[in-house]
Design a protein around this motif. Sequence first.
Motif, PDB file in Angstrom:
ATOM      1  N   VAL A  16       0.668  -1.203   0.059  1.00 16.92           N
ATOM      2  CA  VAL A  16       0.004  -0.014  -0.111  1.00 16.92           C
ATOM      3  C   VAL A  16       0.905   1.356   0.123  1.00 16.92           C
ATOM      4  N   ALA A  17       0.764   2.021  -1.075  1.00 13.47           N
ATOM      5  CA  ALA A  17       1.578   3.298  -1.125  1.00 13.47           C
ATOM      6  C   ALA A  17       0.905   4.566  -0.081  1.00 13.47           C
ATOM      7  N   ALA A  18       1.945   5.049   0.403  1.00 15.54           N
ATOM      8  CA  ALA A  18       1.480   6.085   1.650  1.00 15.54           C
ATOM      9  C   ALA A  18       0.979   7.259   0.692  1.00 15.54           C
ATOM     10  N   VAL A  19      -0.007   7.051  -0.224  1.00 16.05           N
ATOM     11  CA  VAL A  19      -0.774   8.361  -0.664  1.00 16.05           C
ATOM     12  C   VAL A  19      -2.277   8.044  -0.775  1.00 16.05           C
ATOM     13  N   ALA A  20      -3.195   9.124  -0.921  1.00 16.19           N
ATOM     14  CA  ALA A  20      -4.487   8.994  -1.298  1.00 16.19           C
ATOM     15  C   ALA A  20      -4.846   8.800  -2.529  1.00 16.19           C
ATOM     16  N   ALA A  21      -5.431   8.087  -2.912  1.00 12.07           N
ATOM     17  CA  ALA A  21      -6.159   7.812  -4.293  1.00 12.07           C
ATOM     18  C   ALA A  21      -7.630   7.390  -4.228  1.00 12.07           C
ATOM     19  N   PHE A  22      -8.386   8.012  -5.287  1.00 10.17           N
ATOM     20  CA  PHE A  22      -9.845   7.620  -5.253  1.00 10.17           C
ATOM     21  C   PHE A  22     -10.218   7.323  -6.757  1.00 10.17           C
ATOM     22  N   PRO A  23     -11.016   6.560  -7.071  1.00 10.70           N
ATOM     23  CA  PRO A  23     -11.327   6.221  -8.554  1.00 10.70           C
ATOM     24  C   PRO A  23     -11.916   7.326  -9.157  1.00 10.70           C
ATOM     25  N   ALA A  24     -11.669   7.242 -10.418  1.00  9.55           N
ATOM     26  CA  ALA A  24     -11.776   8.221 -11.453  1.00  9.55           C
ATOM     27  C   ALA A  24     -11.938   7.818 -12.813  1.00  9.55           C
ATOM     28  N   ALA A  25     -11.503   8.301 -13.920  1.00 10.87           N
ATOM     29  CA  ALA A  25     -11.909   8.198 -15.371  1.00 10.87           C
ATOM     30  C   ALA A  25     -11.733   6.726 -15.579  1.00 10.87           C
ATOM     31  N   ALA A  26     -12.704   6.259 -16.571  1.00  8.15           N
ATOM     32  CA  ALA A  26     -12.919   4.840 -17.383  1.00  8.15           C
ATOM     33  C   ALA A  26     -11.620   4.619 -18.087  1.00  8.15           C
ATOM     34  N   GLN A  27     -11.246   3.598 -18.333  1.00 11.18           N
ATOM     35  CA  GLN A  27     -10.019   3.229 -19.261  1.00 11.18           C
ATOM     36  C   GLN A  27     -10.660   2.890 -20.620  1.00 11.18           C
ATOM     37  N   GLN A  28      -9.514   2.616 -21.463  1.00 12.06           N
ATOM     38  CA  GLN A  28      -9.733   2.101 -22.736  1.00 12.06           C
ATOM     39  C   GLN A  28      -8.749   0.886 -22.785  1.00 12.06           C
ATOM     40  N   GLY A  29      -9.092  -0.044 -23.543  1.00 14.87           N
ATOM     41  CA  GLY A  29      -8.396  -1.294 -23.851  1.00 14.87           C
ATOM     42  C   GLY A  29      -8.892  -2.205 -23.309  1.00 14.87           C
ATOM     43  N   LYS A  30      -8.265  -3.481 -23.464  1.00 18.23           N
ATOM     44  CA  LYS A  30      -8.744  -4.824 -23.350  1.00 18.23           C
ATOM     45  C   LYS A  30      -8.367  -5.407 -21.676  1.00 18.23           C
ATOM     46  N   CYS A  31      -9.615  -5.975 -21.044  1.00 19.90           N
ATOM     47  CA  CYS A  31      -9.565  -6.385 -19.717  1.00 19.90           C
ATOM     48  C   CYS A  31      -8.456  -7.569 -19.497  1.00 19.90           C
ATOM     49  N   PRO A  32      -7.635  -7.680 -18.494  1.00 20.46           N
ATOM     50  CA  PRO A  32      -6.932  -8.897 -18.442  1.00 20.46           C
ATOM     51  C   PRO A  32      -7.847  -9.895 -17.975  1.00 20.46           C
ATOM     52  N   GLU A  33      -7.673 -11.178 -18.593  1.00 20.03           N
ATOM     53  CA  GLU A  33      -8.294 -12.334 -18.298  1.00 20.03           C
ATOM     54  C   GLU A  33      -7.668 -13.115 -17.165  1.00 20.03           C
ATOM     55  N   PRO A  34      -8.595 -14.033 -16.333  1.00 14.66           N
ATOM     56  CA  PRO A  34      -8.256 -14.667 -15.283  1.00 14.66           C
ATOM     57  C   PRO A  34      -6.870 -15.361 -15.288  1.00 14.66           C
ATOM     58  N   GLY A  35      -6.196 -15.265 -14.407  1.00 18.39           N
ATOM     59  CA  GLY A  35      -4.872 -16.112 -14.399  1.00 18.39           C
ATOM     60  C   GLY A  35      -3.748 -15.355 -15.648  1.00 18.39           C
ATOM     61  N   ALA A  36      -4.048 -13.880 -16.000  1.00 19.51           N
ATOM     62  CA  ALA A  36      -3.098 -13.487 -16.946  1.00 19.51           C
ATOM     63  C   ALA A  36      -1.876 -13.573 -16.377  1.00 19.51           C
TER      64      ALA A  36
END
Length: 203
Positions: A16-36
């Motif tokens: 865990v990095a010692a920074v604050a972060a929160f969800p934001a913009a959606a991505q473009q591209g292919k989603c990794p498959e299970p076990g990638a």
Amino acid sequence: MSFLSRAAGLACLAGVAAVAAFPAAAQQGKCPEPGANSFSVVRDQPFIKADVQRDGSQIMVKTTSVVDGKTSQVQTRFDRGLLPVIRADQSGLIRQSFGPIPDDFWSFTVGQEISVPVTVDMRGQEKFEGTHRITVESIRTLAVGDCEYDVAMLLQDTDLGFTRLVFRQAYSPRLGFVLAAQRIDPANGETLSFVSYDRIEAQ
């Protein structure tokens, strides 16, 4: 080594990095498959990128982060992507070993709790022993950009006597990776830091 230096090193070992972060913009591209075998997760602000490589049951994560204009890199080896066993940075190595994890734990039954011994070697200078507890709190779906994964919400609590580290993590068994993590103050339950990612990219 000071108390604060020990605690900071151990917190980073938990992935865990010692920074604050929160969800934001959606991505473009292919989603990794299970076990990638390889993929990356990215946080835009503040910038964090984790490049993930699978080696059997071990997961290697190279994390690059930029905080206050300073770039740092850390490499961490995880057992099944969950338990950090080696962390390497410019200050040296931190090694962590855990007692045997029961095979049935990896089915992630809600309400299940395990407790195992843990040993931490701080850069070859100091060694600590304690107890590591993991509780399966719930199963839910987490979105990372345009991709969705089922995650086990886990409460991990490491008690080493001189310090106690508590994290709530969203762990994807299909990827073998923690997709979001919250560090919690064990004294009052308040959030100390929270890390998540904007997008995930297959490689």
